[in-house]
Structure formats: C-alpha cells, structure tokens
Design an enzyme around this catalytic site. Structure first.
Site, PDB file in Angstrom:
ATOM      1  N   SER A 124      -5.409   4.512   3.289  1.00  0.00           N
ATOM      2  CA  SER A 124      -5.916   3.870   2.072  1.00  0.00           C
ATOM      3  C   SER A 124      -6.931   2.789   2.415  1.00  0.00           C
ATOM      4  O   SER A 124      -6.829   2.139   3.471  1.00  0.00           O
ATOM      5  CB  SER A 124      -4.733   3.230   1.342  1.00  0.00           C
ATOM      6  OG  SER A 124      -5.185   2.354   0.346  1.00  0.00           O
ATOM      7  N   TYR A 148       3.265  -2.343   1.418  1.00  0.00           N
ATOM      8  CA  TYR A 148       2.744  -0.978   1.311  1.00  0.00           C
ATOM      9  C   TYR A 148       1.523  -0.800   2.224  1.00  0.00           C
ATOM     10  O   TYR A 148       1.435   0.141   3.020  1.00  0.00           O
ATOM     11  CB  TYR A 148       2.374  -0.644  -0.149  1.00  0.00           C
ATOM     12  CG  TYR A 148       1.404   0.499  -0.260  1.00  0.00           C
ATOM     13  CD1 TYR A 148       1.820   1.811  -0.024  1.00  0.00           C
ATOM     14  CD2 TYR A 148       0.061   0.274  -0.555  1.00  0.00           C
ATOM     15  CE1 TYR A 148       0.918   2.860  -0.088  1.00  0.00           C
ATOM     16  CE2 TYR A 148      -0.844   1.318  -0.626  1.00  0.00           C
ATOM     17  CZ  TYR A 148      -0.408   2.614  -0.391  1.00  0.00           C
ATOM     18  OH  TYR A 148      -1.305   3.643  -0.444  1.00  0.00           O
ATOM     19  N   LYS A 152       0.737   1.552   5.853  1.00  0.00           N
ATOM     20  CA  LYS A 152      -0.399   2.452   6.132  1.00  0.00           C
ATOM     21  C   LYS A 152      -1.087   2.043   7.435  1.00  0.00           C
ATOM     22  O   LYS A 152      -1.412   2.885   8.278  1.00  0.00           O
ATOM     23  CB  LYS A 152      -1.400   2.421   4.967  1.00  0.00           C
ATOM     24  CG  LYS A 152      -0.892   3.091   3.698  1.00  0.00           C
ATOM     25  CD  LYS A 152      -0.723   4.597   3.902  1.00  0.00           C
ATOM     26  CE  LYS A 152      -0.069   5.289   2.738  1.00  0.00           C
ATOM     27  NZ  LYS A 152       0.321   6.667   2.996  1.00  0.00           N
TER      28      LYS A 152
HETATM   29  C1  UD1 Z   1      -4.205  -0.209  -6.046  1.00  0.00           C
HETATM   30  C2  UD1 Z   1      -3.467  -0.891  -4.925  1.00  0.00           C
HETATM   31  C3  UD1 Z   1      -3.863  -0.237  -3.618  1.00  0.00           C
HETATM   32  C4  UD1 Z   1      -3.533   1.243  -3.669  1.00  0.00           C
HETATM   33  C5  UD1 Z   1      -4.232   1.882  -4.862  1.00  0.00           C
HETATM   34  C6  UD1 Z   1      -3.738   3.307  -5.032  1.00  0.00           C
HETATM   35  C7  UD1 Z   1      -3.070  -3.196  -5.656  1.00  0.00           C
HETATM   36  C8  UD1 Z   1      -3.424  -4.648  -5.445  1.00  0.00           C
HETATM   37  N1  UD1 Z   1      -3.774  -2.329  -4.909  1.00  0.00           N
HETATM   38  O1  UD1 Z   1      -5.601  -0.414  -5.860  1.00  0.00           O
HETATM   39  O2  UD1 Z   1      -3.159  -0.848  -2.560  1.00  0.00           O
HETATM   40  O3  UD1 Z   1      -3.951   1.885  -2.485  1.00  0.00           O
HETATM   41  O4  UD1 Z   1      -3.909   1.173  -6.074  1.00  0.00           O
HETATM   42  O5  UD1 Z   1      -4.447   3.961  -6.033  1.00  0.00           O
HETATM   43  O6  UD1 Z   1      -2.210  -2.860  -6.443  1.00  0.00           O
HETATM   44  N2  UD1 Z   1      -6.718  -3.061 -13.650  1.00  0.00           N
HETATM   45  C9  UD1 Z   1      -6.678  -3.667 -14.901  1.00  0.00           C
HETATM   46  N3  UD1 Z   1      -5.617  -3.397 -15.704  1.00  0.00           N
HETATM   47  C10 UD1 Z   1      -4.585  -2.563 -15.348  1.00  0.00           C
HETATM   48  C11 UD1 Z   1      -4.633  -1.948 -14.085  1.00  0.00           C
HETATM   49  C12 UD1 Z   1      -5.711  -2.226 -13.242  1.00  0.00           C
HETATM   50  O7  UD1 Z   1      -7.583  -4.421 -15.270  1.00  0.00           O
HETATM   51  O8  UD1 Z   1      -3.648  -2.374 -16.132  1.00  0.00           O
HETATM   52  C13 UD1 Z   1      -7.870  -3.306 -12.771  1.00  0.00           C
HETATM   53  C14 UD1 Z   1      -7.536  -3.954 -11.429  1.00  0.00           C
HETATM   54  O9  UD1 Z   1      -7.540  -5.358 -11.518  1.00  0.00           O
HETATM   55  C15 UD1 Z   1      -8.665  -3.410 -10.545  1.00  0.00           C
HETATM   56  C16 UD1 Z   1      -8.953  -2.008 -11.140  1.00  0.00           C
HETATM   57  O10 UD1 Z   1      -8.440  -2.064 -12.468  1.00  0.00           O
HETATM   58  O11 UD1 Z   1      -9.822  -4.189 -10.670  1.00  0.00           O
HETATM   59  C17 UD1 Z   1      -8.269  -0.880 -10.388  1.00  0.00           C
HETATM   60  O12 UD1 Z   1      -6.876  -1.167 -10.268  1.00  0.00           O
HETATM   61  P1  UD1 Z   1      -5.836  -0.088  -9.689  1.00  0.00           P
HETATM   62  O13 UD1 Z   1      -6.045   1.214 -10.361  1.00  0.00           O
HETATM   63  O14 UD1 Z   1      -4.473  -0.702  -9.765  1.00  0.00           O
HETATM   64  O15 UD1 Z   1      -6.288   0.098  -8.193  1.00  0.00           O
HETATM   65  P2  UD1 Z   1      -6.470  -0.989  -7.019  1.00  0.00           P
HETATM   66  O16 UD1 Z   1      -5.916  -2.324  -7.406  1.00  0.00           O
HETATM   67  O17 UD1 Z   1      -7.887  -0.958  -6.572  1.00  0.00           O
END
Ligand code: UD1
Length: 338
Positions: A124, A148, A152
């Site tokens: 990842s 997590y 990895k």
């Molecule tokens: C997350 C994990 C990462 C993992 C990946 C798997 C965290 C900090 N990181 O990445 O370790 O490998 O998922 O797919 O959890 N967001 C919102 N609202 C929400 C959900 C997300 O605004 O309800 C935003 C987040 O702040 C971010 C973006 O959407 O900016 C993507 O979030 P997400 O899909 O959770 O992925 P990552 O955080 O990049």
C-alpha cells in the site's frame, strides 16, 4: 499459469481472480471468508465462464496450505489475505501483527518448501513516510502512522530478506494507491463490513440514502479546494497490474516495489462532483474536522510501473464513479451473505 490467490474473495482479490481467469490462467483461491463472500467467487466464475478452485481456511494454517501446494505445481502466488482497517488496527494491534505477519511467513515457508519462487504482494502507498514529496516514487523514505501500515511495511521487509537469501526468488511488492470502482458488469464490487471507512463506499451508500450525508474530513488543507487529494485507481486497472507483475516475475529475480496508481490526484470535492454528474444522483455532504492521520496530498509517480511492467491505467475518474454506483445500485446490501 497455475496461480495461488490468497484472499481471492475480497475486493481487489476477486477482481484479480476475474482478470486471471479471463487471461486463461488456472486459479486456486485460499480465503477464510472472515471479511469476504463466497458469492463474490461464484459471480467471478460466472462472469469468466470458467471455474476456479476454492479452499476455505486461515492462511496461518501451514499444514493446510502445504496440502494445497502438494496438489500440483504453483507457478506464482498473489498474496492479498490480510486485515486492512486502519482504525481497527489501532485498537487491536496484536491481531493485525499476528494475522498479517504470520500469514505472510506461512506462505513463504510453504513456497520455499515446494520450490515456488514467484510472489506478488499486496502492499500500500501507506508505507510512505508522511511528508514525502509528491508524486511519491518507490525510493522515498518509508514509515507508517498506524499498525496496519506497519504490517505492510514489515511484510515488505520480510519478503526483501527472503528474496535476498534465495537467489531464485522473484517478488513484486505492489503499492496500491486508492482502489475504487467495480467490474463494469456491476456483479462484483467493494462490500465493506458495517459503516464504510473509505470515501467511495461511503459516497455510494449516501447516494443509496443509507446515510443522510457524507462528512468531508477537513477543507483547510493546502490543496486547491482545501480537501484531501488522493490518487484513485479503478480496481479493474489494478487487477490488470497484477497480471503484468506476474509476467515481470517470470523473467526477473529479486524483490522490487512498484507503485500502482494513475499519477493524478483528485480532491474529495472533485470525487463528489464527478460522482453526481456521471450518475445523476445527489451526494449531500457537510464539512467536518480533519481525520487524524490523514495527509493533504498523496499521488503516485508511475514511471517504474510503466518501465518495468509496461502497464498503465486505462480507466478514468468517470469510469470509476459510474462502475462504483452500478455495483452499489444493483447490490444495495452488497453480497448479502455476511
Ligand atoms: C485509507 C487508509 C490507508 C489504506 C487505504 C485503503 C487512512 C488514514 N488511510 O487511505 O492506509 O491503505 O485507505 O484504501 O485511513 N474522506 C472523507 N470522508 C469520508 C472518508 C474519507 O472526507 O467519509 C476523505 C479522506 O480524508 C481522504 C479521502 O477522502 O482525503 C480518501 O480517504 P480514504 O478512502 O479513507 O482513503 P485514504 O485515507 O487515502
């Protein structure tokens, strides 16, 4: 080739099994279905018009794994099986270290015992140290913010050491950015347990009206619109990346890390807007506080994937949004068998 796919019933695993079957490969899945559905594999076989072999057990069970290896020569293993919820890993670190490390060690032991030397590992972008310059390349400093991510990174190190000690070993560490979307059939897709942690499954469930609104985690980042920027990659492109990595492993030994992303970043608001306009549905949202541990911007340098694998993404953000919604709309309760 005869390919062992651990965790093949999960989200990325099931799409990769489909690509493997469509590519003419023989597929043997090991999955304990703790976090996945047998229904996914039934649909994969139906879509491909071909059967795969399925074994249900925990990857830490070395005796059962040896029996799978003893059934016939395996040309390559693709190792997806792992726990993957970041928040849960903070609450239950031992479970994460025990599961993710022991399953990787058990797999390596069986591979070495049976002379199987090709391994594709599901890693990842989370292994990159916070504050790495973007686009991030594979030689950037490594370091994680949660258990997590550490599992990895530790598995990557284990595999580098195994490859170093066994000169015939060939290992490709695939560092995924943010996989979203679903097979264009709408038959298989992401089916998270409970309330989704990740952006796209939350958006699709808001569009379904399962949740009233999406919470955008912060709009005060140093990005164009203030919301977090990520490199979203269509899961079908990602699945193809595994086939390209397998080809690469056929002709090379050693251990190499390769980013799988598009090289482009989209903000949370970009994704909401693309989803609404492609699908003609509303995704109500509110701006909330930042989520601890989140970075402002993460996107991939994709040069190594192009050069070593001859692979690049083909599907764009509209494809990702359309396919994610098609899957969710057709399967409002996911696979419905968990
Ligand atoms: C997350 C994990 C990462 C993992 C990946 C798997 C965290 C900090 N990181 O990445 O370790 O490998 O998922 O797919 O959890 N967001 C919102 N609202 C929400 C959900 C997300 O605004 O309800 C935003 C987040 O702040 C971010 C973006 O959407 O900016 C993507 O979030 P997400 O899909 O959770 O992925 P990552 O955080 O990049």
């Amino acid at each position: 080739m005869r390919v062992l796919v651990t965790g093949g019933a999960g989200y990325v695993g099931s799409h990769t099994c489909l690509a493997l079957l469509r590519g003419g490969h023989e597929v043997i899945v090991v999955d304990d279905l703790r976090n996945a559905s047998i229904e996914a594999l039934k649909r994969v076989q139906r879509l491909a018009g071909r059967a795969l072999t399925f074994h249900q057990f925990d990857m830490r069970d070395g005796e059962r794994l040896d029996k799978v290896f003893a059934e016939g020569p395996i040309d390559c293993a693709i190792h997806f099986a792992a726990l993957k919820a970041v928040g849960e890993s903070v609450e239950k670190p031992l479970e994460y270290y025990e599961n993710n490390l022991l399953s990787t060690l058990t797999l390596c032991r069986s591979m070495l015992r049976f002379g199987v030397s090709r391994l594709i590992f599901s890693s990842s972008a989370t292994v990159y140290a916070p504050l790495s310059p973007m686009p991030v390349d594979e030689d950037a400093p490594l370091g994680c913010a949660n258990p997590y991510g550490w599992t990895k990174l530790m598995c990557e190190q284990i595999l580098r050491d195994v490859a170093h000690a066994n000169p015939s070993f060939s290992c490709v560490l695939l560092r995924y950015f943010n996989p979203i979307g679903a097979d264009s059939s709408g038959e298989i897709g992401e089916d998270p347990n409970g309330v989704p942690n990740n952006l796209m499954p939350f958006i699709t469930q808001v569009a379904l009206e399962k949740f009233k609104q999406l919470q955008v985690y912060g709009d005060d980042y140093d990005t164009l619109d203030g919301t977090g920027v990520r490199d979203y990659i269509h899961v079908s492109d990602l699945a193809r990346g595994h086939l390209a990595a397998m080809d690469y492993a056929m002709g090379h030994t050693g251990c190499v890390a390769i980013n799988l992303g598009t090289g482009r970043g989209y903000s949370v608001l970009d994704i909401i807007q693309a989803f609404e306009s492609v699908n003609g549905v509303q995704v109500p949202y509110v701006i909330g506080p930042r989520r601890p541990g989140d970075m402002a911007i993460v996107y991939a340098n994709t040069q190594r994937a192009r050069e070593l694998l001859g692979w690049e993404t083909e599907l764009n953000i509209e494809d990702m949004c359309r396919d994610a919604w098609r899957w969710q709309k057709r399967n409002p309760a996911g696979y419905g068998d968990k």
